[in-house]
Enzyme design. Structure first.
Site, PDB file in Angstrom:
ATOM      1  NE  ARG A  86       5.394   2.577  10.863  1.00 34.08           N
ATOM      2  CZ  ARG A  86       6.560   2.779  10.266  1.00 34.08           C
ATOM      3  NH1 ARG A  86       7.708   2.579  10.930  1.00 34.08           N
ATOM      4  NH2 ARG A  86       6.632   3.188   9.010  1.00 34.08           N
ATOM      5  CE  LYS A 228       6.931  -0.563   8.486  1.00 35.97           C
ATOM      6  NZ  LYS A 228       6.237  -0.565   7.189  1.00 35.97           N
ATOM      7  CG  HIS A 247       3.646  -2.247   3.121  1.00 36.54           C
ATOM      8  ND1 HIS A 247       4.179  -0.990   3.252  1.00 36.54           N
ATOM      9  CD2 HIS A 247       2.487  -2.230   3.821  1.00 36.54           C
ATOM     10  CE1 HIS A 247       3.383  -0.250   4.001  1.00 36.54           C
ATOM     11  NE2 HIS A 247       2.350  -0.983   4.345  1.00 36.54           N
ATOM     12  CB  SER A 265       1.284   5.036   5.051  1.00 32.03           C
ATOM     13  OG  SER A 265       0.281   5.357   5.968  1.00 32.03           O
ATOM     14  CE  LYS A 269      -0.640  -0.321   1.843  1.00 36.70           C
ATOM     15  NZ  LYS A 269      -0.290   1.100   2.038  1.00 36.70           N
ATOM     16  CB  THR A 270      -7.286   0.498   3.866  1.00 38.71           C
ATOM     17  OG1 THR A 270      -6.089   0.120   4.555  1.00 38.71           O
ATOM     18  CG2 THR A 270      -8.484   0.047   4.683  1.00 38.71           C
ATOM     19  CG  ASP A 284      -0.648  -2.491   5.862  1.00 43.61           C
ATOM     20  OD1 ASP A 284      -0.487  -1.664   4.951  1.00 43.61           O
ATOM     21  OD2 ASP A 284       0.092  -2.540   6.855  1.00 43.61           O
ATOM     22  NE  ARG A 349      -2.347   4.929  10.507  1.00 38.96           N
ATOM     23  CZ  ARG A 349      -2.267   4.348   9.314  1.00 38.96           C
ATOM     24  NH1 ARG A 349      -3.022   3.302   9.048  1.00 38.96           N
ATOM     25  NH2 ARG A 349      -1.437   4.797   8.401  1.00 38.96           N
TER      26      ARG A 349
END
Length: 375
Positions: A86, A228, A247, A265, A269-270, A284, A349
């Site tokens: 991004r 996003k 988030h 990021s 988390k994942t 997410d 990704r």
């Protein structure tokens, strides 16, 4: 008016300035005015592919998007062009009356004037009008019918359509009959912004107009900008409805206990949420309500760097047909992805549907209050 007609109407653009009556008077006897009365922008013959299946998106990407290929496991491997992540410095929020006093302005929410947005919007529309085919995806942001938002994506690349088909919640055939988009994302990311437009600092811009419910993307093919953009919209709308957008990732234990995982990021988390002993709600984006928690998304978007079946077996196995792999080195002969080769980017990704995780909970809602919060 069906979805295709609505899109064609949008693509006809706007007419912000009326012709001066004196000009009309000067040319009222001119035959040329009659011959030149129509505009090409109003004669849109672009093929519109609406809410297609993943197979259609994959076929279109392989046929029309150079560099796209199937990996050895059947996932669609794509390139996002020059940008591999991004571009937060190029994100803009339109300063307009309905939302001005509800936005925290500054270095993150950078203000953009209304006129600049409309110029960028028209530029995106003009570009999309020149394409032979466009993809339109109508889907929900959010699994809870009480709070979900109807989102429409208009894009040129099949890869972008498949990505958002995966990352949003798919409506039923019955729901599509009355689907009315509350947010429209116009992705013209293959075409650059005009750097002379006030407020532009590069050839890339991601413009969010909260009052119009529109997002315009120019100069970035990175699919994460759309994801996003949806999260930003949910971050704005959900507090106004008395609920808390997060988030975070989320899973649920066999006894019903819910855990939220917060982190920047790449902090896990994942990985942490994909616990084989717990049910996955999502990796997410979630919303915490008086009734519990629900996932905003219909899929997961995981980092692939150093991914292996030993370290993250559930995620590794999810990268199959219907999934998207971005900016990953793939062997020319075997088509095997090399997740250890970060030559293209460290931010390689994959996006895959929630149901590709064996222990995913669908619908992705938990009607109990979280009992564990991990930072």
């Amino acid at each position: 008016m069906d979805a295709a007609q609505q899109v064609r109407q949008l693509l006809s653009g706007t007419e912000p300035q009326a012709i001066d009556p004196a000009v009309h008077e000067s040319h009222k006897y001119s035959r040329s005015v009659i011959y030149a009365a129509k505009e090409d922008v109003h004669i849109n013959e672009t093929e519109i592919i609406y809410n297609a299946s993943p197979s259609v998106y994959v076929e279109e990407a392989l046929r029309n998007e150079p560099g796209s290929m199937l990996t050895s496991t059947g996932a669609l491997s794509v390139s996002s062009g020059a940008k591999h992540g991004r571009s937060p410095k190029d994100k803009r929020v339109v300063r307009e009356p309905t939302s001005e006093d509800k936005v925290w302005w500054g270095g993150v929410n950078i203000p953009l004037e209304q006129n600049s947005f409309m110029i960028n919007r028209e530029r995106a529309i003009d570009y999309l009008n020149t394409r032979k085919r466009l993809f339109v995806v109508d889907a929900w942001a959010g699994w809870d019918p009480t709070y979900r938002i109807a989102v429409r994506i208009i894009c040129e690349r099949a890869y972008h359509a498949l990505f958002m088909h995966t990352m949003l919640v798919q409506p039923t055939a019955e729901e599509l009959k009355t689907f009315k988009p509350e947010v429209t994302i116009m992705n013209a990311g293959c075409f650059p912004a005009n750097r002379y437009v006030a407020g532009m600092t590069s050839s890339c811009t991601i413009d969010l107009h909260l009052g119009r419910g529109e997002v315009v993307i120019l100069g970035s093919q990175y699919a994460g900008e759309m994801k996003k953009g949806v999260l930003t919209l949910m971050m704005y709308h959900m507090p106004l409805r008395g609920v808390l957008p997060l988030h975070s990732s989320c899973n649920q234990g066999p006894n019903g206990d819910v855990t939220l995982f917060f982190g920047l990021s790449g902090t896990g988390k994942t990985t942490l949420s994909a616990d084989p002993l717990r049910s996955l709600l999502g990796d997410d984006e979630h919303v915490w309500t008086d009734n519990g928690v629900f996932n905003i998304e219909g899929g997961c978007y995981a980092k692939c760097a150093y991914l292996s079946p030993k370290s993250e077996p559930e995620i590794h196995a999810a990268i199959r047909f219907g999934a998207v792999v971005e900016n990953c080195v793939v062997a020319a002969d075997t088509r095997m992805p090399d997740y250890d080769d970060l030559t293209i980017t460290e931010n390689t990704r994959c996006a895959y549907p929630l149901e590709y995780i064996p222990n995913a909970k669908l619908p992705a809602t938990a009607p109990v209050q979280p009992s564990n919060v991990i930072l």
